[in-house]
Design an enzyme around this catalytic site. Structure first.
Site, short mmCIF file in Angstrom:
data_model
loop_
_atom_site.label_atom_id
_atom_site.label_comp_id
_atom_site.label_asym_id
_atom_site.label_seq_id
_atom_site.Cartn_x
_atom_site.Cartn_y
_atom_site.Cartn_z
N CYS A 34 -2.98 -21.81 2.46
CA CYS A 34 -4.14 -21.00 2.86
C CYS A 34 -4.11 -20.72 4.35
O CYS A 34 -3.38 -21.35 5.11
CB CYS A 34 -5.44 -21.74 2.54
SG CYS A 34 -5.66 -22.19 0.81
N ASP A 438 -1.71 -0.12 41.98
CA ASP A 438 -2.41 0.95 41.25
C ASP A 438 -3.72 1.29 41.97
O ASP A 438 -4.50 0.41 42.34
CB ASP A 438 -2.70 0.49 39.82
CG ASP A 438 -3.40 1.55 39.01
OD1 ASP A 438 -2.72 2.44 38.48
OD2 ASP A 438 -4.65 1.49 38.91
#
Length: 488
Positions: A34, A438
């Site tokens: 599971c 940037d």
């Protein structure tokens, strides 16, 4: 994580979905495995054992739980945040390399012998490359069985099985149901598109779709990508053919509608879409780390779960990054659209406005540089990049070594740190890639009281590692740029 038994038991008892995909729980008394968040009553601790992969569970003789369907868990975030051989191998297996080229092809892409690759995967995952690829084929088969009306023989070969008998045996072994029984149990969809496959792509919550889909829509290349009807649509160049995908964000999944010219590309197309949307990320781990900085904490708390918008095609993104050097987003889209119209392969899209596949580096080598509306130095950068991608001198792919590839990119004429880092971030998937030069990052840093010079900002960002690429997304969110918002 699967070796930390106490932590795994706690996760299972609390049904903590954050750990789905990190490990799998196998139960001795029932013979099933599971996901940690399975809604069934948790078994006794002494009846549980834990594995790092579904393939290892299957190899040990356990069957997939019919209730929680552990084979549909998000992928482990480890493979996208690590740069070692095992992580690179897992990214290649997800991209279908073992099915296409076998284990020798996988080893060659990694630069190791087949024996070394098998030994490393067995040691960490409890399963070798063939078992991992088999588990992936089983999941592909299940998707085709449940979402299409193809004859079972066609499903078998589309999923990568060498024979119908192997297909039948594998499906029965993994799911404890025959292919026909799986199809009968599948929910019937009332709004199927003829010829299209409908999938649900799971992710770990939270997920903020604004910057993710907003960025991809704002930078979309006309003819290749579009935002239509609340979905991001784009063309895909795939190993056996081409495809068109439509991706729609929902609170608990991403709806994925795929139209493929060859169904053998399903696994690769799904993997690349997940990678583009960064769906295997662990947002809780990322956000917890970034919250330790008082300047970032308010941004994280305001809109947690930001992802890094990535790509489905690494060479394509590198080419687009060079086209976008020192120009606006609109100008970059215009440059790319011209290349697409002149050199891309045409496709038919009856549902929208997609017209082409993005051109390959090989097709762009025939381009006359004088036709490019850009400075001479950038033309040289473009043609050098395209030539090296076409002849194999430079390779960009899921298995790329991040530091080595960045160094190779920086050796190209006219390709500086910003371009190399944005390729590392969005094409190669480096979660620690950072853009201190940037303009948007520096402007946000100044507004938040962070150091604004690249050197000082890089020093401050050391505390954000290994998630600096995600910090960039939060910094960009301070701007009113359209990349931060879902289109209307």
């Amino acid at each position: 994580m699967h070796t930390d038994r106490e932590r795994c038991v706690r996760a299972v008892r609390s049904k903590d979905a954050r750990f789905d995909g990190w490990f799998f729980t196998a139960v001795y008394t029932t013979g099933i495995y599971c996901r940690p968040s399975c809604p069934a009553v948790p078994p006794k601790a002494e009846n549980m054992t834990f594995y790092a992969s579904a393939a290892a569970c299957q190899q040990a003789g356990f069957r997939a739980c019919k209730r929680c369907r552990p084979d549909t868990s998000p992928g482990s975030p480890e493979w996208n945040q690590r740069a070692d051989a095992v992580a690179r191998a897992m990214r290649l297996i997800a991209d279908g390399v073992v099915d296409r080229d076998g284990v020798p092809g996988l080893a060659a892409r990694l630069g190791y012998s087949t024996r070394q690759v098998e030994r490393q995967l067995l040691a960490e995952l409890g399963a070798g490359p063939l078992a991992l690829a088999r588990a992936q084929r089983a999941q592909t088969a299940r998707i085709l069985i449940e979402t299409s009306e193809l004859p079972m023989a066609d499903v078998a070969f589309a999923a990568g099985f060498s024979s119908v008998r192997t297909f039948n045996d594998t499906v029965r072994e993994v799911f404890a149901l025959s292919p026909t029984e799986l199809r009968c149990r599948a929910p019937k969809s009332a709004n199927k598109t003829p010829g299209a496959l409908q999938l649900r792509l799971p992710f770990r919550a939270p997920l903020n779709p604004d910057n993710l889909f907003g960025h991809l829509a704002a930078t979309a290349v006309p003819g290749v990508e579009e935002w239509r009807g609340g979905a991001l649509r784009r063309t895909l160049r795939l190993p056996y053919g081409h495809g068109i995908v439509a991706l729609t964000p929902h609170p608990d999944h991403i709806a994925c509608r795929l139209t493929l010219s060859d169904l053998r590309d399903l696994t690769v197309a799904t993997s690349r879409c997940r990678r583009m949307l960064d769906l295997d990320a662990d947002p809780v781990a990322v956000d917890d780390q970034l919250r330790t900085d008082p300047a970032l904490a308010p941004l994280v708390d305001k809109a947690p779960g930001r992802r890094v918008p990535r790509t489905v095609d690494e060479p394509e993104f590198a080419i687009r990054a060079v086209l976008g050097q020192q120009v606006s987003t609109a100008a970059a889209r215009t440059h790319a659209a011209r290349l697409v119209t002149a050199h891309g392969d045409p496709v038919d899209d009856p549902e929208g406005g997609l017209t082409h596949l993005f051109p390959t580096p090989e097709a762009l080598t025939a381009l006359d540089p004088d036709t490019l509306a850009m400075p001479r130095t950038r033309r040289t950068t473009f043609t050098t990049l395209v030539t090296q991608l076409a002849d194999g001198t430079l390779h960009l792919g899921p298995e790329s070594d991040w530091p080595e590839t960045r160094a190779r990119l920086l050796r190209l004429p006219g390709l500086g740190p910003w371009t190399a880092d944005v390729i590392a971030m969005r094409a190669l998937g480096d979660p620690d890639a950072f853009l201190p030069t940037d303009l948007g990052v520096r402007r946000a840093a100044q507004e938040l009281g962070l150091p604004a010079t690249p050197a000082a900002l890089t020093a401050r960002a050391a505390a954000w590692r290994p998630w600096r690429a995600y910090a960039v997304q939060y910094l960009w969110a301070t701007d009113d740029h359209p990349i931060n918002f879902l289109p209307a």
